[in-house]
Write a protein that holds these residues in place. Structure first.
Motif: not given
Lengths: 341, 341
Positions: A234, A237, A254-256, B303-304, B306-307
């Motif tokens: 994280p 990013l 959009l994938i994390f 996505f975290p 904060q992003f």
């Protein structure tokens, strides 16, 4: 079988069965005729770029042009940040499973892995190659898809600087496709047109970048995609924000820290991206919002209550969320005599 | 002056002034270059069918096609039901004012009045002709628009069965346009292509129908329109439902007992209709929803916090309405550690 399931669903929903029609044809003529028919008002398509673009052009050449929602393929770039390469021990297995899923026949198959060459890269490369090499050739949907896979894979392998990381395996039937993992450096990738095209099947290309600048350049060279994926920590990013912004501008989802394969039929799903991933990036072809491809708004001005569709009647018997004088509400509209208005 | 107002608005909204650029050119070359520029992602246009269709074709011929939202004109059919002709004493004045408003230079100008020949029709015809004939020639926006008005009006007057109901008035400058009211029967109207085209200016054509069948046939012969209007008694709406359904299928805004001229910048406004009224009937070019022409959805998966953009952050500090697990709410999302997900 699919047509039968749709007809059963229509019966269950008390809808006219004839709103669904199935046409089976081995040539492209039937599709072209349907797109040209004056009564056709919109077209949805999933398939190749050549097929989708041809129908898009045909629809725009009509006397009355109609919208075409063609989902035409995507290489689904996956950015592997240094933290993931270094710390994520299951990453090779995760990526390999996604590349190999359904013999690679997913429109969200990760066909491009973009990596910055840092600590752990050689080990990652080795583990991923082993995982992919272990898979036996799989049986693809039909001989045409398998033949297309082999020819696209062969084309890619001929490109300047492309290395095959997995050994060739015999494909013993005309429907089989053997997995392949390849490697290229950023500069050769950027210079190649062929390497930016989809190889539909159990195939992925690793692009090795020397640094973040090359990473940005690789992403910038990509066309529109259905998905864009980032594996990393994280805290990475923010550091790679400019790269992720470039990816964001080129994809619909959009994938994390997850694989792009698999789509969910939900409100939040966006399955469609900038051209050439799809011909209309403002719509999704999967999820509840997919219906918006086939509707258009009509405003009713000053019509008497009894003539309005139930969605617009004052009492809101459908209990839907409506915007009334700028406020979203499920409340009934305070009634007044519209006949006097 | 308009550009100055837009720049002042951008400053007030603390937006970058450069997101707005003004290009002034008397040829069509500047517009064509802008549409073809690789960085251009969408086009909005208001003007003639020829102009809008040319830009639409140009945008679709690009290597990366882009959406064109062209609003290209409309004759805005107004159906006058027998009850309105018989009982609505102010109808001739109401219609005449709308036809003459701004020297007829509204894209929602009522250019077509469809009437069933029943009690009171002759008297209505007389009164409307007197109202329109009273108006002096008006000064139009520029000489080009005035010249185009005169040539389109002359073309329409040459069509089979067309009667001019108002006397010709001298147009003393090249910017003047004199009002004109014309009459034709349903059969001649249906057979004519020219009469279905917009005459942009203070002009309207009355189509006389013998009965409801002819009324339906006239509406059925129309192309897509920005608006469709019905004047009548509320109890007539069920009787003429099939005619109104046909009108509904051909317009973006359906009006009851009001004139189509004038659009309001609200959430409920739909300014855009089936082709050729506009090139994309799913969007409006006026009203708060007009912004949807220039956005595309992007899904963020895992996505975290904060992003994420503020619109997707758990705390919902913008207090917007969001669909969370299928429920529309302004509540914050219950937080959990996404880094563990």
């Amino acid at each position: 079988m699919v047509a039968g399931a749709i007809r059963a669903a229509l019966r269950q929903c008390v809808l006219a069965e004839d709103i669904f029609q199935e046409v089976t044809d081995t040539s492209i003529a039937a599709g072209q005729q349907l797109v040209k028919h004056p009564l056709t008002k919109a077209v949805a398509f999933t398939g190749s770029f050549a097929g989708g673009k041809a129908l898009f052009d045909l629809a725009n050449q009509r006397e009355e042009p109609i919208p075409v929602f063609a989902e035409m393929g995507s290489i689904n770039p996956v950015v592997l940040l240094p933290g993931a390469i270094r710390d994520n021990k299951t990453l090779p297995t995760t990526i390999a499973s996604s590349v190999l899923l359904g013999v690679g026949q997913f429109c969200t198959n990760p066909g491009l892995l973009i990596v910055v060459d840092t600590e752990g890269f050689a080990s990652f490369l080795h583990k991923l190659s082993v995982e992919v090499a272990q898979a036996a050739p799989g049986t693809m949907l039909h001989a045409g898809i398998a033949a297309n896979y082999k020819s696209k894979r062969a084309e890619a392998l001929k490109e300047k600087g492309v290395l095959r990381l997995t050994e060739e395996k015999a494909e013993t039937t005309d429907r089989q496709g053997a997995p392949a993992l390849t490697l290229v450096n950023a500069r050769d990738f950027i210079a190649s047109t062929v390497l930016k095209e989809e190889v539909f099947g159990p195939y992925s290309l690793i692009v090795k970048c020397e640094d973040e600048t090359e990473l940005r350049q690789v992403i910038e060279s990509l066309k529109g995609q259905l998905t864009g994926t980032v594996f990393g920590l994280p805290e990475e990013l923010s550091e790679y924000k400019s790269s992720i912004d470039l990816l964001h501008a080129r994809c619909g989802r959009l994938i994390f820290n997850g694989v792009p394969t698999g789509v969910e039929v939900t409100k939040a799903m966006q399955h469609g991206g900038p051209f050439p991933a799809s011909t209309d990036s403002r719509f999704t072809s999967v999820g509840t919002d997919a219906i918006y491809r086939f509707v258009r708004p009509v405003a009713y001005q000053d019509f008497p209550e009894q003539f309005l569709p139930p969605q617009l009647k004052n009492n809101n018997e459908l209990n839907i969320l409506r915007c009334v004088n700028g406020t979203w509400t499920r409340n009934a509209v305070e009634t007044f005599n519209l006949q006097q208005a």
